[in-house]
Enzyme design. Sequence first.
Site, PDB file in Angstrom:
ATOM      1  N   GLY A 125      37.060  36.809  39.532  1.00  0.00           N
ATOM      2  CA  GLY A 125      38.171  37.495  41.198  1.00  0.00           C
ATOM      3  C   GLY A 125      37.025  38.896  41.609  1.00  0.00           C
ATOM      4  O   GLY A 125      36.420  39.175  40.527  1.00  0.00           O
ATOM      5  N   PRO A 126      37.729  39.569  42.663  1.00  0.00           N
ATOM      6  CA  PRO A 126      36.930  40.706  42.290  1.00  0.00           C
ATOM      7  C   PRO A 126      36.922  41.744  41.536  1.00  0.00           C
ATOM      8  O   PRO A 126      37.752  41.210  40.232  1.00  0.00           O
ATOM      9  CB  PRO A 126      37.719  41.064  43.974  1.00  0.00           C
TER      10      PRO A 126
ATOM     11  N   PHE B 202      38.727  44.844  39.650  1.00  0.00           N
ATOM     12  CA  PHE B 202      40.110  44.746  39.020  1.00  0.00           C
ATOM     13  C   PHE B 202      41.496  43.830  39.245  1.00  0.00           C
ATOM     14  O   PHE B 202      42.449  44.072  39.422  1.00  0.00           O
ATOM     15  CB  PHE B 202      40.284  46.170  39.685  1.00  0.00           C
TER      16      PHE B 202
ATOM     17  N   THR C 278      38.704  40.504  32.861  1.00  0.00           N
ATOM     18  CA  THR C 278      38.135  40.466  31.202  1.00  0.00           C
ATOM     19  C   THR C 278      39.516  40.401  30.406  1.00  0.00           C
ATOM     20  O   THR C 278      40.045  39.865  29.197  1.00  0.00           O
ATOM     21  CB  THR C 278      37.918  41.895  30.683  1.00  0.00           C
TER      22      THR C 278
ATOM     23  N   GLU D  12      31.519  39.590  32.593  1.00  0.00           N
ATOM     24  CA  GLU D  12      30.614  40.354  33.192  1.00  0.00           C
ATOM     25  C   GLU D  12      29.376  39.261  32.747  1.00  0.00           C
ATOM     26  O   GLU D  12      28.269  40.031  33.100  1.00  0.00           O
ATOM     27  CB  GLU D  12      29.958  41.159  32.520  1.00  0.00           C
TER      28      GLU D  12
ATOM     29  N   CYS E 153      41.520  43.756  50.699  1.00  0.00           N
ATOM     30  CA  CYS E 153      42.203  42.110  51.541  1.00  0.00           C
ATOM     31  C   CYS E 153      41.284  42.022  52.083  1.00  0.00           C
ATOM     32  O   CYS E 153      39.790  42.718  52.756  1.00  0.00           O
ATOM     33  CB  CYS E 153      43.181  42.244  51.724  1.00  0.00           C
TER      34      CYS E 153
ATOM     35  N   CYS F  70      41.451  44.286  55.074  1.00  0.00           N
ATOM     36  CA  CYS F  70      40.507  45.629  54.956  1.00  0.00           C
ATOM     37  C   CYS F  70      39.376  45.980  54.308  1.00  0.00           C
ATOM     38  O   CYS F  70      38.804  46.465  55.626  1.00  0.00           O
ATOM     39  CB  CYS F  70      41.225  45.917  53.995  1.00  0.00           C
TER      40      CYS F  70
END
Length: 182
Positions: free
Chosen positions: A8-9, A11, A15, A85, A174, A177
């Site tokens: 995922g991106p 934030f 983790t 990571e 998104c 954006c």
Amino acid sequence: MSIELIIGPMFSGKTTELMRKINRYILSNQKCVIITHNIDNRFINKNIINHDGNILNKEYLYIKTNNLINEINIVDNYDIIGIDECQFFEENDLEQFCDKMANNKKKVIVAGLNCDFNRNIFNSISKLIPKVEKIKKLQAICQFCYKDASFTIKKHNKNQIIEIGGQDLYVPVCRLCYNNSY
């Protein structure tokens, strides 16, 4: 046994999801190890910490390394291997390590970015995907329109692909954006 990939991106809770899964295995008396790359600076006193400041401080072995293959003998006595990571590891290193561990009846849970801020996949992740049994893609919240965010933009220093940072440097966005930002 198997390899699971959490992507995922920035934030999006990668983790946190890894921590949740490792905690479940710890509670079921599985021997767990968590590995992160030497470049990752979010581990405090051998505890894994997410961007929200939550710490997993249960019983597990913690290893910081830049070469997974070098850790094979150390992790061989563990049932569950978490790698955070994963995008920082070399492509052959990550793929060969995970494949070898899964073939040796280990559960491997790998977490990392789905792509860099240019929306290019990391070589280590693209090489691992064909060997993975399960992929879970998480989303964050777009910091501009508050819709689901699948991408990350970099606020500054856009010539450097790998740079450690948090909200000071990266923002989840998104598709709309993202396109409006570049």
